[in-house]
Design an enzyme around this catalytic site. Structure first.
Site: not given
Length: 239
Positions: A53, A145
């Site tokens: 991660n 984003y």
């Protein structure tokens, strides 16, 4: 064999663009560590999966230490891991904002803070940040984003200066893909895909292999005089 004997790390490599880059790099002679939160969806010679991660700073340090202990160096790093949580700004939650920033932006920093200085020490290397066409031009409903992908372009220019300041050829570049036919787009209705295609000068959508080949160019010595650059691979698209 343009990457013969190179050690390459590709994040977000379980599938999609990361998978194509990992497989192509291995075909070109590299040993590839394909890092992802998920297990790899494929098997390829000289591609080795590692569950990671990138938003977890401690996990990134452990990952870096493991790779250096086993392979002694990292020659190529592709920061491809990324997620979306799309929403109009007035409706975007803190969770939607924070998780995208943590993965797409902080996750890149978590690795480069170690890999960049290491490349200075070993005498060179190539870092490739996967940005996006929306990082260059913005997009409705993707404030989180597009902010992270624009941020990667800023980091690319900064790191290109930082890691080469001692005269060591550590190159840092970005790729800004347009609409590429990954699994995500395969769920989009055909009429919308055709609309996206018509926004490009080439009147078609891109293929994952085309991004992988662009990454191969930036990873290899063929781009030895290219750094601090954002390579737009979008078929001539403008949003």
């Amino acid at each position: 064999m343009r990457l013969q004997n190179k050690i390459a790390v590709v994040t977000g490599a379980a599938k999609g663009l990361g998978m194509e880059m990992a497989k192509l790099f291995a075909q070109e002679g590299a040993t590839v560590i394909a890092a992802d939160m998920s297990e790899l969806s494929y098997e390829a010679k000289n591609v080795f999966g590692y569950q990671l991660n990138v938003a977890d700073a401690e996990a990134c340090k452990t990952f870096y230490d493991d790779i250096i202990n086993k392979y002694e160096r990292i020659d190529i790093l592709v920061n491809n891991a990324g997620i979306t949580r799309d929403s109009m700004t007035r409706k975007m939650t803190d969770e939607q904002w924070n998780i995208v920033v943590d993965v797409n932006l902080k996750g890149v920093f978590n690795l480069v803070r170690y890999v960049g200085p290491q490349m200075e020490t070993i005498g060179g290397g190539s870092i490739i940040n996967i940005s996006s066409v929306v990082g260059e031009y913005g997009n409705i409903g993707q404030a989180n984003y597009s902010a992270t992908k624009a941020g990667l372009i800023g980091l690319t220019k900064t790191w290109a200066k930082e890691f080469a300041r001692k005269g060591v050829p550590v190159r840092v570049n970005a790729i800004a893909p347009g609409y590429i036919m990954t699994d995500i787009l395969k769920t989009v209705p055909e009429d919308l895909l055709q609309k996206f295609a018509q926004l490009t000068m080439l009147k078609r959508l891109g293929q994952p292999e085309e991004i992988a080949k662009s990454a191969l160019f930036l990873a290899s010595d063929e781009s030895s005089y290219v750094t601090g650059h954002t390579l737009s691979v979008n078929g001539g698209m403008r949003l």
